[in-house]
Design an enzyme around this catalytic site. Structure first.
Site, PDB file in Angstrom:
ATOM      1  N   HIS A 118       0.833  -1.214  -0.058  1.00 49.06           N
ATOM      2  CA  HIS A 118      -0.001   0.278   0.041  1.00 49.06           C
ATOM      3  C   HIS A 118       0.737   1.180   0.004  1.00 49.06           C
ATOM      4  O   HIS A 118       0.830   2.237   0.905  1.00 49.06           O
ATOM      5  CB  HIS A 118      -1.040  -0.039   1.185  1.00 49.06           C
TER       6      HIS A 118
ATOM      7  N   GLU B 272     -13.618   2.997  -3.162  1.00 44.34           N
ATOM      8  CA  GLU B 272     -14.304   4.244  -3.091  1.00 44.34           C
ATOM      9  C   GLU B 272     -13.865   5.191  -4.218  1.00 44.34           C
ATOM     10  O   GLU B 272     -12.464   5.167  -4.689  1.00 44.34           O
ATOM     11  CB  GLU B 272     -14.178   4.893  -1.833  1.00 44.34           C
TER      12      GLU B 272
END
Length: 379
Positions: free
Chosen positions: A146, A243
């Site tokens: 990440h 999202e």
């Protein structure tokens, strides 16, 4: 076949007999093949070339006359896990200074972190020169997950979005909720890498002054809305809950305290979905939990060309897991899917760009032997 600066390789435009996608009114053309884990791309305004990063630490140019040209002078990177050479963006003053901005992963105290830097393009010498680091995300962490990351420019500033480094602490102590950490955040810098005096947390004790927004999980796409000028980003959720967000100054986007996702390990719910009065900025669109309906995004751009007139103002979002390029429109304060381009082609989508001269859609796929594609109107 992999593109490598150790062995000069030119891939000319391929004339492959690929089927037209009549249902969606476009044809697909392969422009280059054999790209090793490409990540980011951007058009150069002066020659209409594409500049492309490869995660192993190489930068290449593509144009229709010469194919793929490796460039020397790329930064040294840590190419492990999800690290490597990541995004690339053409500086807003490129036509005057030739500057390209990049993000990449390198070692620091405590582990590794994402760096933001820039270099000057020497086109005749097929090189990047005067490479400099503008910012290194703090703190460094011993994790290969990440990193993010994407870059955009707005109002004379650089914005870059990063990931949470894979933390599984789903409590208020999560790194994305810690204002002393730039992980899981969007930062805002001047073009020279300084921290602007009007950033939202400049005067807050213990806060990282570069932060513009926080509470993000793993930012994989950023773009500018063509009408409002707002920064839009797309980020991965946990086992769903992906999202699309509209960035707000000082906004807390809630990860991991508000999410549609569930845990990868056992599918358990760890947070309530976003609520109107939960104190967090809600996404304009969120995908549900589970692998059937989620949309792990990578690459996003608003379509502004003339080639596909009916798609003007629509949003293109790459989908990694389900392997298609989604075409979306704004509708009733949210997003509605219009079509799934490249569905069934068995290619993960890494990045997307619009040709400034032809209005065609250029698609960078993902993998160790990845093609660069171009979508044009059928016929």
């Amino acid at each position: 076949m992999r593109i490598s600066t150790t062995a000069f390789l030119t891939l000319a435009t391929a004339s492959l007999a690929l089927p037209a996608h009549a249902d969606n009114g476009y044809s697909m053309e392969t422009l280059a093949e054999g790209l090793d884990r490409p990540w980011g791309m951007a058009f150069l305004p002066d020659h209409n070339d594409l500049i492309i990063t490869l995660r192993g630490g190489e930068v290449v140019l593509w144009n229709s006359d010469d194919g793929v040209i490796p460039l020397s002078g790329a930064p040294d990177v840590v190419d492990s896990g999800q690290g490597g050479l990541l995004d690339i963006a053409v500086g807003p003053d490129f036509e005057d200074d030739g500057l390209l901005y990049m993000t990449w992963v390198a070692s620091v105290d405590g582990g590794t972190t994402t760096h933001v830097g820039r270099a000057q393009l020497d086109r005749e010498g097929s090189a990047l020169t005067d490479l400099e680091v503008l910012h290194a995300v703090q703190p460094g962490i011993d994790s290969g997950a990440h990193f993010g990351s994407r870059i955009v420019f707005q109002d004379g500033h650089l914005y870059a979005g990063f990931g949470d480094r894979g933390s599984k602490d789903f409590s208020e102590s999560h790194i994305s909720q810690d204002l002393s950490s730039e992980n899981g955040a969007v930062i805002r810098l001047t073009l020279d890498g300084d921290i602007p005096d009007d950033n939202p947390f400049v005067d807050e004790d213990g806060a990282a002054a570069a932060i513009w927004s926080y509470g993000h999980r793993n930012i994989q796409a950023m773009t500018i809305h063509p009408e409002t000028g707002a920064i839009w980003l797309a980020e991965h959720g946990e086992a769903g809950g992906d999202e699309v967000n509209i960035v707000e100054r000082g906004g807390n986007f809630g990860w991991p305290l508000a999410s549609e996702g569930v845990t990868y390990s056992d599918g358990a719910q760890f947070a309530e979905p976003h609520q109107p009065d939960d104190g967090f900025v809600s996404p304009i669109h969120a995908w549900p939990a589970g692998r059937e309906d989620h949309n792990p995004p990578s690459g996003m751009v608003f379509y502004e060309g003339d080639a596909f007139a009916d798609w003007q103002g629509h949003l293109l979002i790459g989908n990694l897991y389900h392997e298609y390029l989604g075409l979306w429109r704004e509708e009733d304060g949210g997003l509605s899917e219009v079509a799934r381009l490249l569905d069934g082609e068995d290619m993960r989508i890494r990045d997307v760009a619009i040709g400034p001269d032809d209005g065609f859609i250029y698609v960078l796929t993902d993998g160790s032997d990845a093609p660069l594609l171009r979508l044009s109107p059928e016929g």
